[in-house]
Design a protein around this motif. Structure first.
Motif, PDB file in Angstrom:
ATOM      1  N   VAL A   1     101.438 -28.298   3.956  1.00 33.29           N
ATOM      2  CA  VAL A   1     101.531 -27.063   3.187  1.00 33.29           C
ATOM      3  C   VAL A   1     102.713 -26.219   3.641  1.00 33.29           C
ATOM      4  CG1 VAL A   1      99.889 -25.912   4.751  1.00 33.29           C
ATOM      5  CG2 VAL A   1     100.241 -24.993   2.455  1.00 33.29           C
ATOM      6  N   VAL A   2     103.387 -25.632   2.669  1.00 32.73           N
ATOM      7  CA  VAL A   2     104.407 -24.614   2.911  1.00 32.73           C
ATOM      8  C   VAL A   2     103.862 -23.310   2.346  1.00 32.73           C
ATOM      9  CG1 VAL A   2     106.748 -23.820   2.382  1.00 32.73           C
ATOM     10  CG2 VAL A   2     106.325 -26.253   2.825  1.00 32.73           C
ATOM     11  N   THR A   3     103.684 -22.315   3.204  1.00 31.07           N
ATOM     12  CA  THR A   3     103.092 -21.047   2.785  1.00 31.07           C
ATOM     13  C   THR A   3     104.146 -19.959   2.783  1.00 31.07           C
ATOM     14  OG1 THR A   3     100.985 -21.691   3.770  1.00 31.07           O
ATOM     15  CG2 THR A   3     101.259 -19.373   3.199  1.00 31.07           C
ATOM     16  N   LEU A   4     104.160 -19.178   1.693  1.00 31.86           N
ATOM     17  CA  LEU A   4     105.129 -18.102   1.502  1.00 31.86           C
ATOM     18  C   LEU A   4     104.462 -16.776   1.844  1.00 31.86           C
ATOM     19  CD1 LEU A   4     106.453 -19.360  -1.958  1.00 31.86           C
ATOM     20  CD2 LEU A   4     107.073 -20.147   0.344  1.00 31.86           C
ATOM     21  N   PHE A   5     104.890 -16.180   2.934  1.00 37.02           N
ATOM     22  CA  PHE A   5     104.313 -14.917   3.392  1.00 37.02           C
ATOM     23  C   PHE A   5     105.214 -13.750   3.015  1.00 37.02           C
ATOM     24  CE2 PHE A   5     101.972 -17.787   6.084  1.00 37.02           C
ATOM     25  CZ  PHE A   5     100.747 -17.157   6.263  1.00 37.02           C
ATOM     26  N   GLY A   6     104.579 -12.613   2.733  1.00 35.03           N
ATOM     27  CA  GLY A   6     105.309 -11.388   2.444  1.00 35.03           C
ATOM     28  C   GLY A   6     104.636 -10.197   3.085  1.00 35.03           C
ATOM     29  N   PRO A   7     103.643  -9.604   2.398  1.00 34.98           N
ATOM     30  CA  PRO A   7     103.032  -8.375   2.903  1.00 34.98           C
ATOM     31  C   PRO A   7     101.953  -8.590   3.957  1.00 34.98           C
ATOM     32  CG  PRO A   7     102.046  -8.953   0.809  1.00 34.98           C
ATOM     33  CD  PRO A   7     103.152  -9.952   1.044  1.00 34.98           C
TER      34      PRO A   7
ATOM     35  N   LEU B   1     101.652 -26.508  -6.743  1.00 42.49           N
ATOM     36  CA  LEU B   1     102.141 -25.151  -6.515  1.00 42.49           C
ATOM     37  C   LEU B   1     101.007 -24.182  -6.801  1.00 42.49           C
ATOM     38  CD1 LEU B   1     105.611 -25.255  -8.357  1.00 42.49           C
ATOM     39  CD2 LEU B   1     105.075 -25.948  -6.008  1.00 42.49           C
ATOM     40  N   ASN B   2     100.864 -23.184  -5.954  1.00 42.65           N
ATOM     41  CA  ASN B   2      99.835 -22.162  -6.165  1.00 42.65           C
ATOM     42  C   ASN B   2     100.471 -20.790  -6.106  1.00 42.65           C
ATOM     43  OD1 ASN B   2      97.000 -21.101  -6.235  1.00 42.65           O
ATOM     44  ND2 ASN B   2      97.648 -20.286  -4.253  1.00 42.65           N
ATOM     45  N   THR B   3     100.278 -20.024  -7.166  1.00 41.40           N
ATOM     46  CA  THR B   3     100.991 -18.751  -7.296  1.00 41.40           C
ATOM     47  C   THR B   3     100.132 -17.539  -7.025  1.00 41.40           C
ATOM     48  OG1 THR B   3     100.422 -18.423  -9.642  1.00 41.40           O
ATOM     49  CG2 THR B   3     102.303 -19.831  -9.158  1.00 41.40           C
ATOM     50  N   GLY B   4      98.826 -17.683  -7.069  1.00 41.75           N
ATOM     51  CA  GLY B   4      97.955 -16.515  -7.161  1.00 41.75           C
ATOM     52  C   GLY B   4      97.485 -15.976  -5.838  1.00 41.75           C
ATOM     53  N   GLY B   5      96.541 -15.034  -5.942  1.00 44.95           N
ATOM     54  CA  GLY B   5      95.929 -14.423  -4.782  1.00 44.95           C
ATOM     55  C   GLY B   5      95.117 -13.216  -5.185  1.00 44.95           C
TER      56      GLY B   5
ATOM     57  N   LYS C   1     101.449 -10.259  -2.941  1.00 43.22           N
ATOM     58  CA  LYS C   1     101.582 -11.610  -2.385  1.00 43.22           C
ATOM     59  C   LYS C   1     102.364 -12.553  -3.302  1.00 43.22           C
ATOM     60  CE  LYS C   1      97.533 -12.145   0.633  1.00 43.22           C
ATOM     61  NZ  LYS C   1      96.321 -12.950   0.884  1.00 43.22           N
ATOM     62  N   ALA C   2     102.577 -12.170  -4.540  1.00 40.21           N
ATOM     63  CA  ALA C   2     103.135 -13.091  -5.525  1.00 40.21           C
ATOM     64  C   ALA C   2     104.615 -13.381  -5.260  1.00 40.21           C
ATOM     65  CB  ALA C   2     102.956 -12.516  -6.928  1.00 40.21           C
ATOM     66  N   TRP C   3     104.995 -14.623  -5.476  1.00 40.70           N
ATOM     67  CA  TRP C   3     106.398 -15.043  -5.477  1.00 40.70           C
ATOM     68  C   TRP C   3     106.832 -15.105  -6.932  1.00 40.70           C
ATOM     69  CZ3 TRP C   3     108.966 -20.363  -4.842  1.00 40.70           C
ATOM     70  CH2 TRP C   3     110.235 -20.241  -4.249  1.00 40.70           C
ATOM     71  N   PRO C   4     108.042 -14.651  -7.292  1.00 41.99           N
ATOM     72  CA  PRO C   4     108.436 -14.588  -8.706  1.00 41.99           C
ATOM     73  C   PRO C   4     108.315 -15.935  -9.423  1.00 41.99           C
ATOM     74  CG  PRO C   4     110.001 -13.370  -7.347  1.00 41.99           C
ATOM     75  CD  PRO C   4     109.081 -14.094  -6.397  1.00 41.99           C
ATOM     76  N   ALA C   5     107.880 -15.882 -10.669  1.00 39.97           N
ATOM     77  CA  ALA C   5     107.772 -17.099 -11.474  1.00 39.97           C
ATOM     78  C   ALA C   5     109.120 -17.798 -11.582  1.00 39.97           C
ATOM     79  CB  ALA C   5     107.231 -16.759 -12.866  1.00 39.97           C
TER      80      ALA C   5
END
Length: 364
Positions: free
Chosen positions: A282-288, A185-189, A195-199
């Motif tokens: 990979v599953v990538t979580l996109f937001g902004p 799991l990778n949380t940063g950026g 870009k962060a997904w909640p802990a």
């Protein structure tokens, strides 16, 4: 031909520059190829053999030899025939000109066109608005100017024996057996907190992966993300969920962990591109951020996002303060996508050297 390439300042963008570096090396096999990179970015390319020299540069470095005047003196002495400017900054164009480099190749942006000898126009619509374009292809356009068509947009990285030894040590210390199933799991950026997904969401996901998919879960992190990684492990509260937070961190360690993982779940940040380079699903979580800019053509990738009226805003901090694009991305949805990726057969492990093994894994 003596060429110097100014690399982007972000880790993910540097990975997306690898097809351009490969194209330049193939185009000038007997030439001299140097790269100029920030000290925190350069290690991501360790293990590749396309360039002859790495010049570390940061305009605000504490080390005088890494600042602008030293770089200009260095380049004047090296006398490159051409500079390929991957960043769009006016600073890199000024440095190339002041260094006396006769050919300066870059995109005509931010009023720097007059500093360039070979100016490329970025893609725009009829009204002059910049059009989203995959950065991999955007960078490759600069290699084409020098007559290097390249060999496609495949990202490529390598790990060194030291990187692999660090990952072996970390797995042993954490009680992780990658051959029995490993999800990172990778949380940063570096882009910013938007870009962060909640802990809390990562914690739910980590626990479900460990319990229901029977895999080990390791949370990757950078130096500034140690506390967040520890928080995710505490929230997951499962013996097969651990983190690198208490290890000696490095880009090489992160690369080696992603290389041996069966799946990476990540925000839209640098390690996402490690997965594409090593063939890791990979599953990538996109937001902004807009997917169009960072598309990598990775066949084993799922992109998830929660549409909101205000997005994608391309802002490092949510301008409205609610951050709903990431907060409303449900952990159950991410788990379902992760389970689909894990349901296929185990992929072959990527080799230490790039380009020596064809990865044919497909999700079920």
């Amino acid at each position: 031909m003596n060429i110097v390439v100014f690399l982007p300042s972000l880790i993910g963008d540097a990975v997306m520059a690898t097809p351009t570096l490969r194209a330049l090396r193939r185009g000038f096999p007997s030439g001299r190829l140097s790269i100029v990179a920030k000290p925190n970015v350069a290690p991501v390319l360790d293990g590749l053999d396309w360039f002859d020299e790495t010049i570390l540069f940061h305009p605000r470095s504490k080390l005088r030899e890494q600042r602008t005047p030293a770089l200009i003196r260095r380049l004047r002495g090296d006398r490159p025939d051409a500079a390929v400017l991957l960043p769009n900054s006016i600073r890199t164009a000024w440095i190339a000109r002041l260094s006396g480099i006769p050919r300066r190749v870059g995109y005509d942006r931010y009023a720097r066109g007059w500093l360039l000898t070979d100016r490329l126009a970025p893609p725009r619509d009829a009204a002059g608005k910049l059009l989203p374009c995959p950065i991999v292809e955007y960078y490759l356009g600069l290699a084409h100017v020098l007559g290097c068509p390249g060999e496609g947009v495949r990202l490529e990285l390598a790990t060194t024996p030291a990187n692999e030894a660090a990952a072996d040590e970390a797995c042993t210390a954490l009680g992780v057996d990658p051959s029995a199933g490993l999800v990172c799991l990778n949380t940063g950026g570096a882009f910013g907190p938007a870009k962060a997904w909640p802990a809390e969401s990562f914690g739910v996901l980590a626990r479900r992966l460990a319990e229901e998919s029977n895999v080990s879960v390791v949370v990757l992190c950078g130096p500034s993300e140690r506390d967040e990684a520890r928080k995710i492990v505490a929230l997951a509260a499962h013996p097969r969920v651990a983190s690198l937070a208490d290890r000696a961190l490095s880009l090489g360690l992160s690369k080696a962990m992603v290389r041996r993982a069966d799946l990476l779940v990540t925000t839209d940040s640098g390690p996402r591109h490690f997965a594409a380079a090593f063939g890791t699903p990979v599953v990538t979580l996109f937001g902004p951020t807009r997917i169009e800019w960072t598309r990598t053509n990775h066949p084993n990738a799922i992109h998830l996002y929660h549409p909101v009226p205000c997005g994608p805003c391309q802002r490092p901090v949510c301008p409205l303060g609610h951050h709903l694009c990431m907060k409303n991305l449900n952990p159950d949805r991410v788990f379902d996508a992760s389970r689909r990726m894990l349901s296929g057969r185990r992929r072959p492990r990527a080799s230490l050297r790039p380009g020596t093994e064809e990865l044919t894994w497909r999700p079920g």
